[in-house]
Scaffold this active site. Structure first.
Site: not given
Length: 531
Positions: A296, A301, A308, A319, A378, A380, A382
């Site tokens: 990933k 993020d 968030k 992230d 949020d 994202e 996956r």
């Protein structure tokens, strides 16, 4: 098929005055040819083991007699005075002086039961205490088997790590030289373990550097450029898709997540063939296993439109920790002589708010045609992983896919900050990864791919929803894994959800504050055993 675009790495958002980290800075670790007391180091370190089961005092190890003779000290008395027990990571400091020798201080380092875990912690404790003095010579691992020596050096290199700094403030001193004093009969055998430890430690530090670099410096384009650079210096083939090629190829997840950012997304593919000669993909008349690693790569993020809170956003430069791990692992394969074919895939995107941001309620089309209902922007990670995994299944025909991602807060709630969550469709694969986690010190805990929860991802408007629609199911880490499973094509697959151990709020043993590089050592240890 998209053409190579590895040269397309510039963007108007780049800052010429800033750059991604230099090559990782790790201590130079060598096997000493001189006795411990004659080493040209300000720090000498001896091992101390706990008392035998029947009682008695802790037992100082190799090098004790020569140290006592050279400096006129009683190591046993100093151990008793400090009430030391020889526990792993325990350190007693004793000033020493001799005009003819370089040593200024003696460390008595607890090694516990001498297990790999205990020696890794001993190495970490020694590195922290010796950091300000620059160099150390030690017999701490002189009696250890090769696995113990490797663990000791890996712990030492990991704890010696310092985050990259920017600005005018000096970085300060660090541990730059370590001499391992070993019996002459063991030196040749130790060289291989030492080399593997340093290569693995360098990879870990690289993964940490990438995760700890501020997001204004390490955007998708810059990270893709770094991947191409690593390929050029480590003998890998690199391929980078730009935003136009992603659209042409149908990578809808990566494009949707990156749509709200002024900095466009990228997809990176790094390919490794082992140094065996002959036909690519075959070794000695036998087909070489092909492993695909997917990381990933969310450069930052914000949560997108599902924004968030401020506190949760602060560490989100990390992230892309899973992507950093994959890049670091790929760069270390040749140095470790890994015999499998390995392909690394990292989708890089920045999940930001903008006029083009994807929205809750949107339906996107992933690579290969699967449609996905977006319920939370949020979640994202996956979506970008799904594109890469579907591409791997359809175009690369791997024997096994392993992804690593800071995917869900649910995993860290369930397992805390010391274990990664492991999901796998194959028991032998799961067992091999669990063993690699134990031997590398990056521990995993296997979680269930509970198919009864799959119905929670059913969507009335798309093939699948990317988060659960059933509030009563919970199990956020499991449902995330079930979503990813849809894109594996039924291949052998393992998912490492490392949201907990990929970040640390404080130093502890061989873990350093910030991005930890978790997953680097265990994946390398696992890949060393793939035949």
């Amino acid at each position: 098929m998209p053409r190579s675009a590895s040269a397309r790495v510039r963007t108007p958002g780049s800052r010429a005055s800033k750059a991604l980290p230099r090559e990782p800075v790790v201590p130079q670790v060598t096997v000493a040819a001189t006795p411990l007391v004659d080493a040209a180091a300000p720090v000498l370190a001896l091992p101390v083991a706990p008392a035998d089961g029947g009682g008695g005092s802790p037992r100082p190890g190799p090098g004790t007699r020569e140290v006592e003779h050279a400096f006129g000290v009683s190591v046993a008395d100093e151990i008793a005075l400090a009430k030391a027990k020889g526990e792993p990571g325990e350190v007693v400091e004793l000033p020493v002086s001799d005009e003819g020798r370089a040593a200024e201080v003696l460390f008595l380092v607890g090694v516990g039961d001498g297990s790999d875990l205990a020696l890794r912690r001993a190495g970490a404790a020694l590195a922290r205490r010796a950091r300000a003095r620059g160099a150390v010579a030690t017999t701490v691992a002189s009696d250890a088997p090769p696995t113990g020596l490797r663990a000791f050096v890996e712990g030492l290199v990991a704890a010696a790590y310092r985050q990259p700094r920017s600005g005018l403030a000096p970085e300060g001193d660090g541990l730059h030289e370590v001499s391992l004093v070993l019996p002459a009969t063991r030196r040749a055998r130790a060289e291989e373990a030492l080399g593997r430890a340093v290569e693995t430690g360098r990879a870990l530090c690289r993964a940490r550097d990438l995760a700890n670099t501020p997001a204004d410096v390490a955007g998708p384009v810059e990270l893709a450029a770094e991947a191409a650079r690593l390929a050029s210096v480590t003998g890998l083939e690199a391929r980078v898709w730009d935003e136009a090629q992603l659209a042409e190829g149908g990578f809808g997840g990566v494009l949707a997540v990156g749509a709200g950012s002024a900095r466009p997304p990228r997809l990176v593919q790094l390919s490794y063939e082992p140094d065996e000669g002959g036909e690519p993909g075959r070794r000695g008349g036998r087909r070489t296993p092909h492993v695909v690693l997917v990381g990933k790569g969310i450069a930052f993020d914000s949560g997108g439109l599902s924004l968030k809170p401020r506190e949760a956003m602060v560490p989100m430069k990390t992230d892309m920790a899973g992507g950093g791990v994959v890049l670091a692992v790929m760069a270390a394969l040749r140095g470790l002589g890994v015999r499998a074919r390995v392909t690394g895939l990292v989708p890089f995107a920045e999940n930001m708010i903008g006029g083009a941001s994807y929205r809750p309620g949107d339906v996107i089309t992933q690579y290969g045609g699967t449609t996905v209902e977006v319920l939370n922007t949020d979640a994202e990670g996956r979506l970008v992983l799904a594109d890469a995994m579907a591409y791997a299944d359809r175009e690369l025909a791997p024997d096994v896919i392993v992804d690593v991602a800071t995917l869900t807060g649910a995993a860290s709630l369930g397992l805390g900050r010391r274990h990664g969550a492991l999901y796998a469709t194959d028991d032998a694969l799961a067992d091999a990864l669990l063993e690699a986690g134990d031997s590398s010190g990056e521990r995993l805990w296997r979680m269930p791919l509970e198919q009864d929860y799959r119905a929670a991802l059913d969507s009335p408007v798309a093939d699948i929803a990317h988060v659960s629609r059933d509030k009563h199911v919970g199990a956020g880490s499991i449902t995330a894994a079930l979503f990813l499973q849809e894109f594996t094509g039924g291949r052998r697959w393992a998912h490492l959800d490392v949201a907990g151990p990929a970040r640390a709020d404080a130093d502890e043993h061989d873990v350093t504050k910030g991005g930890t590089g978790f997953g680097t050592r265990l994946l390398l240890r696992w890949l060393e055993g793939v035949r």
